[in-house]
Motif scaffolding. Structure first.
Motif, PDB file in Angstrom:
ATOM      1  N   PRO A 315     -24.415  34.660  20.689  1.00  0.00           N
ATOM      2  CA  PRO A 315     -24.225  35.891  21.468  1.00  0.00           C
ATOM      3  C   PRO A 315     -23.059  36.714  20.936  1.00  0.00           C
ATOM      4  O   PRO A 315     -22.013  36.166  20.560  1.00  0.00           O
ATOM      5  CB  PRO A 315     -23.932  35.367  22.882  1.00  0.00           C
ATOM      6  N   GLU A 316     -23.232  38.030  20.888  1.00  0.00           N
ATOM      7  CA  GLU A 316     -22.162  38.922  20.434  1.00  0.00           C
ATOM      8  C   GLU A 316     -21.194  39.160  21.582  1.00  0.00           C
ATOM      9  O   GLU A 316     -21.566  39.728  22.608  1.00  0.00           O
ATOM     10  CB  GLU A 316     -22.751  40.247  19.952  1.00  0.00           C
ATOM     11  N   LEU A 317     -19.962  38.724  21.415  1.00  0.00           N
ATOM     12  CA  LEU A 317     -18.941  38.875  22.450  1.00  0.00           C
ATOM     13  C   LEU A 317     -17.778  39.697  21.915  1.00  0.00           C
ATOM     14  O   LEU A 317     -17.506  39.684  20.713  1.00  0.00           O
ATOM     15  CB  LEU A 317     -18.417  37.499  22.899  1.00  0.00           C
ATOM     16  N   PRO A 318     -17.045  40.400  22.789  1.00  0.00           N
ATOM     17  CA  PRO A 318     -15.843  41.113  22.359  1.00  0.00           C
ATOM     18  C   PRO A 318     -14.695  40.138  22.112  1.00  0.00           C
ATOM     19  O   PRO A 318     -14.878  38.916  22.168  1.00  0.00           O
ATOM     20  CB  PRO A 318     -15.551  42.036  23.552  1.00  0.00           C
ATOM     21  N   THR A 326     -15.530  28.697  39.145  1.00  0.00           N
ATOM     22  CA  THR A 326     -14.627  27.558  39.277  1.00  0.00           C
ATOM     23  C   THR A 326     -15.079  26.466  38.321  1.00  0.00           C
ATOM     24  O   THR A 326     -16.141  25.875  38.500  1.00  0.00           O
ATOM     25  CB  THR A 326     -14.631  27.026  40.721  1.00  0.00           C
ATOM     26  N   PRO A 327     -14.294  26.183  37.267  1.00  0.00           N
ATOM     27  CA  PRO A 327     -13.064  26.872  36.869  1.00  0.00           C
ATOM     28  C   PRO A 327     -13.370  28.164  36.123  1.00  0.00           C
ATOM     29  O   PRO A 327     -14.499  28.385  35.678  1.00  0.00           O
ATOM     30  CB  PRO A 327     -12.402  25.855  35.939  1.00  0.00           C
ATOM     31  N   THR A 328     -12.337  29.005  35.988  1.00  0.00           N
ATOM     32  CA  THR A 328     -12.465  30.205  35.168  1.00  0.00           C
ATOM     33  C   THR A 328     -12.435  29.806  33.697  1.00  0.00           C
ATOM     34  O   THR A 328     -11.614  28.988  33.277  1.00  0.00           O
ATOM     35  CB  THR A 328     -11.309  31.183  35.453  1.00  0.00           C
ATOM     36  N   VAL A 329     -13.331  30.386  32.926  1.00  0.00           N
ATOM     37  CA  VAL A 329     -13.415  30.082  31.500  1.00  0.00           C
ATOM     38  C   VAL A 329     -13.230  31.384  30.717  1.00  0.00           C
ATOM     39  O   VAL A 329     -13.818  32.410  31.058  1.00  0.00           O
ATOM     40  CB  VAL A 329     -14.779  29.450  31.139  1.00  0.00           C
ATOM     41  N   VAL A 330     -12.403  31.343  29.689  1.00  0.00           N
ATOM     42  CA  VAL A 330     -12.157  32.510  28.837  1.00  0.00           C
ATOM     43  C   VAL A 330     -12.587  32.170  27.412  1.00  0.00           C
ATOM     44  O   VAL A 330     -12.237  31.106  26.880  1.00  0.00           O
ATOM     45  CB  VAL A 330     -10.675  32.924  28.847  1.00  0.00           C
ATOM     46  N   VAL A 331     -13.348  33.057  26.805  1.00  0.00           N
ATOM     47  CA  VAL A 331     -13.788  32.876  25.424  1.00  0.00           C
ATOM     48  C   VAL A 331     -13.114  33.929  24.556  1.00  0.00           C
ATOM     49  O   VAL A 331     -13.215  35.131  24.833  1.00  0.00           O
ATOM     50  CB  VAL A 331     -15.317  33.000  25.296  1.00  0.00           C
ATOM     51  N   ARG A 332     -12.413  33.488  23.516  1.00  0.00           N
ATOM     52  CA  ARG A 332     -11.799  34.381  22.544  1.00  0.00           C
ATOM     53  C   ARG A 332     -12.538  34.249  21.218  1.00  0.00           C
ATOM     54  O   ARG A 332     -12.865  33.145  20.797  1.00  0.00           O
ATOM     55  CB  ARG A 332     -10.321  34.029  22.340  1.00  0.00           C
ATOM     56  N   THR A 333     -12.769  35.377  20.572  1.00  0.00           N
ATOM     57  CA  THR A 333     -13.555  35.369  19.332  1.00  0.00           C
ATOM     58  C   THR A 333     -12.742  35.797  18.116  1.00  0.00           C
ATOM     59  O   THR A 333     -13.306  36.167  17.091  1.00  0.00           O
ATOM     60  CB  THR A 333     -14.774  36.302  19.477  1.00  0.00           C
ATOM     61  N   GLY A 334     -11.430  35.740  18.200  1.00  0.00           N
ATOM     62  CA  GLY A 334     -10.593  36.288  17.136  1.00  0.00           C
ATOM     63  C   GLY A 334     -10.284  35.363  15.987  1.00  0.00           C
ATOM     64  O   GLY A 334      -9.483  35.707  15.115  1.00  0.00           O
ATOM     65  N   GLY A 335     -10.901  34.176  15.939  1.00  0.00           N
ATOM     66  CA  GLY A 335     -10.621  33.274  14.831  1.00  0.00           C
ATOM     67  C   GLY A 335     -11.306  33.718  13.549  1.00  0.00           C
ATOM     68  O   GLY A 335     -12.041  34.708  13.515  1.00  0.00           O
ATOM     69  N   THR A 336     -11.065  32.979  12.481  1.00  0.00           N
ATOM     70  CA  THR A 336     -11.709  33.281  11.203  1.00  0.00           C
ATOM     71  C   THR A 336     -12.722  32.188  10.881  1.00  0.00           C
ATOM     72  O   THR A 336     -12.540  31.021  11.235  1.00  0.00           O
ATOM     73  CB  THR A 336     -10.679  33.394  10.065  1.00  0.00           C
ATOM     74  N   GLY A 340     -21.518  33.904   7.900  1.00  0.00           N
ATOM     75  CA  GLY A 340     -22.625  33.405   8.692  1.00  0.00           C
ATOM     76  C   GLY A 340     -22.210  32.546   9.867  1.00  0.00           C
ATOM     77  O   GLY A 340     -23.062  31.922  10.514  1.00  0.00           O
ATOM     78  N   HIS A 341     -20.914  32.509  10.161  1.00  0.00           N
ATOM     79  CA  HIS A 341     -20.398  31.692  11.249  1.00  0.00           C
ATOM     80  C   HIS A 341     -19.409  32.500  12.087  1.00  0.00           C
ATOM     81  O   HIS A 341     -18.945  33.572  11.673  1.00  0.00           O
ATOM     82  CB  HIS A 341     -19.688  30.447  10.723  1.00  0.00           C
ATOM     83  N   GLN A 342     -19.068  31.999  13.267  1.00  0.00           N
ATOM     84  CA  GLN A 342     -18.047  32.589  14.120  1.00  0.00           C
ATOM     85  C   GLN A 342     -17.115  31.500  14.638  1.00  0.00           C
ATOM     86  O   GLN A 342     -17.519  30.334  14.767  1.00  0.00           O
ATOM     87  CB  GLN A 342     -18.675  33.342  15.296  1.00  0.00           C
ATOM     88  N   ALA A 343     -15.870  31.897  14.927  1.00  0.00           N
ATOM     89  CA  ALA A 343     -14.870  30.969  15.462  1.00  0.00           C
ATOM     90  C   ALA A 343     -14.513  31.403  16.881  1.00  0.00           C
ATOM     91  O   ALA A 343     -13.983  32.496  17.076  1.00  0.00           O
ATOM     92  CB  ALA A 343     -13.628  30.958  14.574  1.00  0.00           C
ATOM     93  N   TRP A 344     -14.839  30.574  17.847  1.00  0.00           N
ATOM     94  CA  TRP A 344     -14.521  30.858  19.247  1.00  0.00           C
ATOM     95  C   TRP A 344     -13.467  29.870  19.739  1.00  0.00           C
ATOM     96  O   TRP A 344     -13.482  28.694  19.365  1.00  0.00           O
ATOM     97  CB  TRP A 344     -15.755  30.692  20.145  1.00  0.00           C
ATOM     98  N   SER A 345     -12.578  30.361  20.583  1.00  0.00           N
ATOM     99  CA  SER A 345     -11.677  29.483  21.329  1.00  0.00           C
ATOM    100  C   SER A 345     -12.055  29.596  22.797  1.00  0.00           C
ATOM    101  O   SER A 345     -12.169  30.708  23.327  1.00  0.00           O
ATOM    102  CB  SER A 345     -10.212  29.890  21.124  1.00  0.00           C
ATOM    103  N   VAL A 346     -12.252  28.454  23.448  1.00  0.00           N
ATOM    104  CA  VAL A 346     -12.667  28.419  24.844  1.00  0.00           C
ATOM    105  C   VAL A 346     -11.529  27.845  25.671  1.00  0.00           C
ATOM    106  O   VAL A 346     -11.103  26.704  25.465  1.00  0.00           O
ATOM    107  CB  VAL A 346     -13.943  27.580  25.032  1.00  0.00           C
ATOM    108  N   LEU A 347     -11.000  28.653  26.600  1.00  0.00           N
ATOM    109  CA  LEU A 347      -9.883  28.246  27.443  1.00  0.00           C
ATOM    110  C   LEU A 347     -10.402  28.026  28.860  1.00  0.00           C
ATOM    111  O   LEU A 347     -11.004  28.919  29.461  1.00  0.00           O
ATOM    112  CB  LEU A 347      -8.790  29.309  27.471  1.00  0.00           C
ATOM    113  N   VAL A 348     -10.161  26.849  29.393  1.00  0.00           N
ATOM    114  CA  VAL A 348     -10.581  26.521  30.758  1.00  0.00           C
ATOM    115  C   VAL A 348      -9.351  26.559  31.657  1.00  0.00           C
ATOM    116  O   VAL A 348      -8.418  25.771  31.476  1.00  0.00           O
ATOM    117  CB  VAL A 348     -11.256  25.141  30.815  1.00  0.00           C
TER     118      VAL A 348
END
Length: 435
Positions: A315-318, A326-336, A340-348
């Motif tokens: 999925p294309e995310l900002p 509950t709980p709140t989950v935050v996805v960051r897509t700013g990694g390198t 053909g790949h993406q780097a996501w950080s998922v914060l719970v």
């Protein structure tokens, strides 16, 4: 010229060190780990790279001031870039809000499209009102040391007894708008019912000053500060755990390392958990009262962070997506990531009862089959949890009752996060002054 020892090389410790060195002091940093920066680091694996901790900040002036007051401008070492994408909010009812970060009119338009003109006007009016709150906090709390007693006029304006939850219920009629406001408590590891309403001022700061990241990730900020420390001729001792702070007649005289090495000091700046500082490192009777105060605080809950390397398509995310619930989950897509790949950080934010991938799937992000790398950030000191407005005075003061001892970082005034810890370092540098 004072002989200064800085304990801990997180953002606040490094910021204090380079400021004090520029003021003409002889500075030594003692860091128990092998690297500098604390959580301002990187996690690297399988060709991917993610920010271990912070990935963006508001109040960019705080970082610019840090580099200007310690030498050359920040742009001489790293590039601050604005986050131009809206923050996406995904709600339990399936609705989605793409909320622009730094545009008043665009925010109002986004809320109108989601919830109607009345809710948009409520949100805009509330954030506008936080402008006055910002001016008060800036002058009384964020730039100077916290005053012993604020003027009654200031207290009445801040209304610290009103929780963020109470403000959300009173000012906003849409539950999704309330959830967005509550997030300013959740991202700091606190409960909105126990967090003062004025903490919502961060909504105004983001809208006014924007949100900024650093080219190459926030780990580059740690590298830049390490380089600035080298430029300022600061002595850096890694793998150097401090076992005790020596004092005489209520004043610091030095530190003792775990290997028995004694280092003399006129001034000690602590960038570690104040509970460890006052419980384990310092025994001077002068610290008895503040030790009791620090014991009454509790640690904010650090986000549980999982870094995912994903093979496209996904999925294309900002830059940042908040999955409310509950709980709140935050996805960051700013990694390198490799091509053909993406780097996501998922914060719970909260106590995870399910695996991160289960949480993502349950919130509509089906990426389980795309995972090719999975890493976890180590836990970090997240500062003090809000337990009512009196928490602000239970945090460690920047200036300790022990002469020559100062505190910075997430557990000290004015709190956690990149802007607050950077401002805390500025407060300490101003309090110590020029050599």
């Amino acid at each position: 010229m004072a002989n200064v020892i800085v304990i801990g090389a997180g953002l606040a410790g490094l910021a204090s060190a380079v400021r004090l060195a520029k003021l003409g002091h002889q500075v030594t940093i003692c860091e128990q780990d092998e690297h500098l920066g604390g959580v301002l680091g990187r996690v690297e694996a399988d060709g991917f790279s993610w920010d271990a901790g912070a990935a963006s900040t508001t109040l960019p002036a705080a970082l610019r001031d840090l580099f200007r007051k310690s030498g050359r401008p920040i742009e001489s070492l790293v590039q601050l870039d604005p986050v131009t994408e809206p923050r996406r909010h995904m709600f339990a009812d399936g609705s989605v809000l793409d909320l622009p970060v730094s545009d008043r009119g665009a925010q109002e338009e986004a809320w109108t499209g989601l919830a109607g003109a009345a809710v948009a006007e409520q949100w805009t009016a509330l954030v506008d009102k936080y402008g006055d709150t910002w001016q008060i906090l800036r002058k009384t709390s964020l730039e100077p040391p916290l005053e012993d007693k604020l003027p009654i006029k200031t207290v009445r304006a801040l209304k610290p007894w009103q929780s963020l939850e109470k403000v959300a219920q009173r000012e906003l009629t849409d539950e999704r708008a309330r959830a967005v406001l509550r997030h300013f408590a959740a991202q700091g590891g606190s409960d909105a019912t126990l967090t003062p309403g004025y903490v919502g001022v961060w909504s105004y700061l983001e809208r006014t000053f924007g949100r900024w990241t650093i080219a190459g990730g926030f780990g580059a900020l740690a590298d830049a500060l390490a380089k600035r420390a080298d430029e300022r001729k600061i002595t850096v001792r890694t793998s150097a755990e401090v076992a005790a702070i020596s004092t005489a007649a209520g004043a610091v005289t030095g530190v003792r390392l775990a290997d028995g090495t004694e280092l003399p000091a006129d001034i000690v700046v602590s960038d570690i958990d104040p509970r460890v500082l006052y419980e384990s490192l310092i025994e001077d009777p002068v610290a008895k009262k503040v030790r009791k105060k620090i014991r009454s605080t509790h640690q904010a809950q650090a986000a549980y962070v999982v870094h995912l390397g994903l093979k496209e398509p996904v999925p294309e995310l900002p830059f940042e997506t908040v999955l409310h619930g509950t709980p709140t989950v935050v996805v960051r897509t700013g990694g390198t990531a490799p091509a053909g790949h993406q780097a996501w950080s998922v914060l719970v934010h909260g106590y995870p009862t399910d695996d991160v991938l289960d949480l993502l799937v349950a919130r509509g992000l089906h990426v389980r089959e795309s995972v090719v790398s999975r890493q976890t950030s180590p836990s970090w000191w997240a500062g003090v949890a809000w337990e009512g407005y009196k928490t602000a005075r239970r945090r460690a003061s920047n200036v300790s009752p022990v002469k020559g001892l100062y505190c910075v970082g997430a557990g000290a005034h004015p709190g956690s996060g990149v802007p607050a810890t950077t401002l805390g370092a500025a407060i300490v540098a101003d309090a110590i002054g020029k050599a």
